[in-house]
Scaffold this active site. Sequence first.
Site, PDB file in Angstrom:
ATOM      1  N   GLU A   1       0.838  -1.202   0.000  1.00 15.01           N
ATOM      2  CA  GLU A   1       0.000   0.000   0.000  1.00 15.01           C
ATOM      3  C   GLU A   1       0.873   1.253   0.000  1.00 15.01           C
ATOM      4  O   GLU A   1       1.804   1.369   0.795  1.00 15.01           O
ATOM      5  CB  GLU A   1      -0.893  -0.031   1.246  1.00 15.01           C
ATOM      6  CG  GLU A   1      -2.335   0.269   0.981  1.00 15.01           C
ATOM      7  CD  GLU A   1      -3.009  -0.662  -0.022  1.00 15.01           C
ATOM      8  OE1 GLU A   1      -3.187  -0.242  -1.185  1.00 15.01           O
ATOM      9  OE2 GLU A   1      -3.374  -1.778   0.358  1.00 15.01           O
ATOM     10  N   HIS A   2       0.573   2.180  -0.896  1.00 16.38           N
ATOM     11  CA  HIS A   2       1.343   3.424  -1.069  1.00 16.38           C
ATOM     12  C   HIS A   2       2.796   3.131  -1.447  1.00 16.38           C
ATOM     13  O   HIS A   2       3.703   3.869  -1.073  1.00 16.38           O
ATOM     14  CB  HIS A   2       1.271   4.298   0.190  1.00 16.38           C
ATOM     15  CG  HIS A   2      -0.042   5.009   0.325  1.00 16.38           C
ATOM     16  ND1 HIS A   2      -0.220   6.341  -0.007  1.00 16.38           N
ATOM     17  CD2 HIS A   2      -1.239   4.571   0.742  1.00 16.38           C
ATOM     18  CE1 HIS A   2      -1.482   6.680   0.219  1.00 16.38           C
ATOM     19  NE2 HIS A   2      -2.127   5.627   0.668  1.00 16.38           N
ATOM     20  N   THR A   3       3.000   2.045  -2.132  1.00 16.53           N
ATOM     21  CA  THR A   3       4.348   1.728  -2.617  1.00 16.53           C
ATOM     22  C   THR A   3       4.455   2.004  -4.119  1.00 16.53           C
ATOM     23  O   THR A   3       5.546   2.125  -4.638  1.00 16.53           O
ATOM     24  CB  THR A   3       4.660   0.229  -2.397  1.00 16.53           C
ATOM     25  OG1 THR A   3       3.502  -0.512  -2.781  1.00 16.53           O
ATOM     26  CG2 THR A   3       4.997  -0.055  -0.954  1.00 16.53           C
TER      27      THR A   3
ATOM     28  N   GLY B   1     -16.721   3.799  -5.567  1.00 12.93           N
ATOM     29  CA  GLY B   1     -16.117   4.575  -4.495  1.00 12.93           C
ATOM     30  C   GLY B   1     -15.820   3.798  -3.232  1.00 12.93           C
ATOM     31  O   GLY B   1     -15.709   4.373  -2.160  1.00 12.93           O
ATOM     32  N   SER B   2     -15.671   2.474  -3.345  1.00 12.79           N
ATOM     33  CA  SER B   2     -15.372   1.658  -2.153  1.00 12.79           C
ATOM     34  C   SER B   2     -13.925   1.208  -2.108  1.00 12.79           C
ATOM     35  O   SER B   2     -13.557   0.388  -1.284  1.00 12.79           O
ATOM     36  CB  SER B   2     -16.238   0.401  -2.140  1.00 12.79           C
ATOM     37  OG  SER B   2     -17.579   0.736  -2.092  1.00 12.79           O
TER      38      SER B   2
ATOM     39  N   SER C   1     -11.773   0.055  -7.080  1.00 12.29           N
ATOM     40  CA  SER C   1     -11.367   0.608  -8.374  1.00 12.29           C
ATOM     41  C   SER C   1     -12.391   0.437  -9.494  1.00 12.29           C
ATOM     42  O   SER C   1     -12.074  -0.042 -10.582  1.00 12.29           O
ATOM     43  CB  SER C   1     -10.011   0.058  -8.789  1.00 12.29           C
ATOM     44  OG  SER C   1      -9.353   1.060  -9.506  1.00 12.29           O
TER      45      SER C   1
ATOM     46  N   ASP D   1      -3.999   0.100 -10.349  1.00 10.04           N
ATOM     47  CA  ASP D   1      -5.399  -0.245 -10.630  1.00 10.04           C
ATOM     48  C   ASP D   1      -5.621  -0.587 -12.091  1.00 10.04           C
ATOM     49  O   ASP D   1      -6.265  -1.570 -12.439  1.00 10.04           O
ATOM     50  CB  ASP D   1      -6.323   0.929 -10.255  1.00 10.04           C
ATOM     51  CG  ASP D   1      -6.202   1.311  -8.801  1.00 10.04           C
ATOM     52  OD1 ASP D   1      -5.475   0.605  -8.057  1.00 10.04           O
ATOM     53  OD2 ASP D   1      -6.816   2.315  -8.398  1.00 10.04           O
TER      54      ASP D   1
ATOM     55  N   TYR E   1      -4.525  11.083   0.834  1.00 14.45           N
ATOM     56  CA  TYR E   1      -3.552  10.453  -0.065  1.00 14.45           C
ATOM     57  C   TYR E   1      -2.432  11.430  -0.441  1.00 14.45           C
ATOM     58  O   TYR E   1      -1.246  11.104  -0.372  1.00 14.45           O
ATOM     59  CB  TYR E   1      -4.318  10.001  -1.313  1.00 14.45           C
ATOM     60  CG  TYR E   1      -3.489   9.372  -2.400  1.00 14.45           C
ATOM     61  CD1 TYR E   1      -3.359   7.986  -2.483  1.00 14.45           C
ATOM     62  CD2 TYR E   1      -2.859  10.150  -3.367  1.00 14.45           C
ATOM     63  CE1 TYR E   1      -2.606   7.401  -3.491  1.00 14.45           C
ATOM     64  CE2 TYR E   1      -2.106   9.578  -4.376  1.00 14.45           C
ATOM     65  CZ  TYR E   1      -1.986   8.211  -4.433  1.00 14.45           C
ATOM     66  OH  TYR E   1      -1.246   7.643  -5.431  1.00 14.45           O
TER      67      TYR E   1
END
Length: 384
Positions: free
Chosen positions: A33-35, A121-122, A125, A171, A220
């Site tokens: 995540e966030h990589t 929006g969950s 994607s 995504d 984000y």
Amino acid sequence: MHDPTVFRSMHFERFHGEPAIFVAPGRVNLIGEHTDYAEGFVMPVAINFATLAGISPRSDGKIVVYSENFREERTFEAAALPVKRSGHWSDYPMGVVHVLAGEGHRIPGFSLSLWGDVPLGSGLSSSASVEVATALAVESLVGASYPGPVLARLCQRAENHFVGASSGIMDQFISVNGKENHALLLDCRDLSFQLAPIPDRVALVIANTMVKHSVAGGDYTTRRAEAEEACHILACHRPEIRFLRDATLDDLDKWGDEIPPNARKRAKHIITENQRTVAAAKALLNSDLHELGRLMAEAHWSYSHDFEASCVEADAMVNLAQDLPGLIGARLTGGGFGGCTINLVEQKAAGTFAEALGGRYAAQIGIVPEIHICHASGGAHHYA
Ligand code: ADP
Ligand code: MG
């Protein structure tokens, strides 16, 4: 997924043209995540929720896009495409059209229908699935055929520059390149990837916390800026650190004192998350589900404590899963501050797991969560 036969007649009745139909899946990220923007590793899975795009040519020079989800139609002129966003759902398909036009394709008039069952929006994607399905549809119309990674980049560009949402490549890439019963370890530096099989006996249980917090200064973009700040400071000492992908915990030990505390914690998460993601792919390839589950738990608490992108509800959803029969691993997935958790669960226990988790979460948080039992599906394609 929605029935393509019904979709075909829906398009035909509205537009009086036989559509070519394309399908593109949503996704869930198992770990990493966030990589992605740190040129690191992610390991997503394409899921059996998808968007269908039906396209047929028109002779009046108009582009008419219709979404069955919104039950709404918008009309544009092919000869005068919009050059900027309007804040409407049509930005997603029109962003893709805009990017393809920018690639030099002459865009003719067409009718496009969209219909998706990816919850909007969950964090699963739906946006990438709309972009990729649209890209395949428009590509077929203009006679283009981009290699998968290039198509993913074009869709990412539509999302970043036209829609105006900053997101990495994950995504769109998994929506294009996903494979049935496999997770995909993606190296966001060069887009090389490796598929890792998910055993039949494992279900993907996606639990929606039903909350999405907008924390002041905690979104984000700020997290990304903090990570980039840490990277910049480390790079002053070791210029070969172009992205946090290149940094080690050793670097943080040596120069961490120069980094503001929050930025340092974000960097710690990203550096360790990269290591965990590569280790998780290895565990999956070795069928070591115990190790995979352990890494997912570690990833969740790193995301919660160091990256501070979790929330009370997501931490509860992860904690409440811990002692339920069949759990292999659980963590918050997606951009953070709410959204969904991903739970790897023994297939035979998935139904009771989902029910028990839903009950516990409702009792503790006071919100009934949506829980989906999914499996890894294939990437985007033409629907025959
Ligand atoms: P996520 O990608 O996590 O589902 P986003 O906010 O990135 O959430 O994208 C959701 C947006 O994508 C929706 O608000 C809508 O504008 C667009 N979208 C997704 N699916 C559809 C659809 N089937 N029809 C039209 N627009 C869609
Ligand atoms: Mg999105």
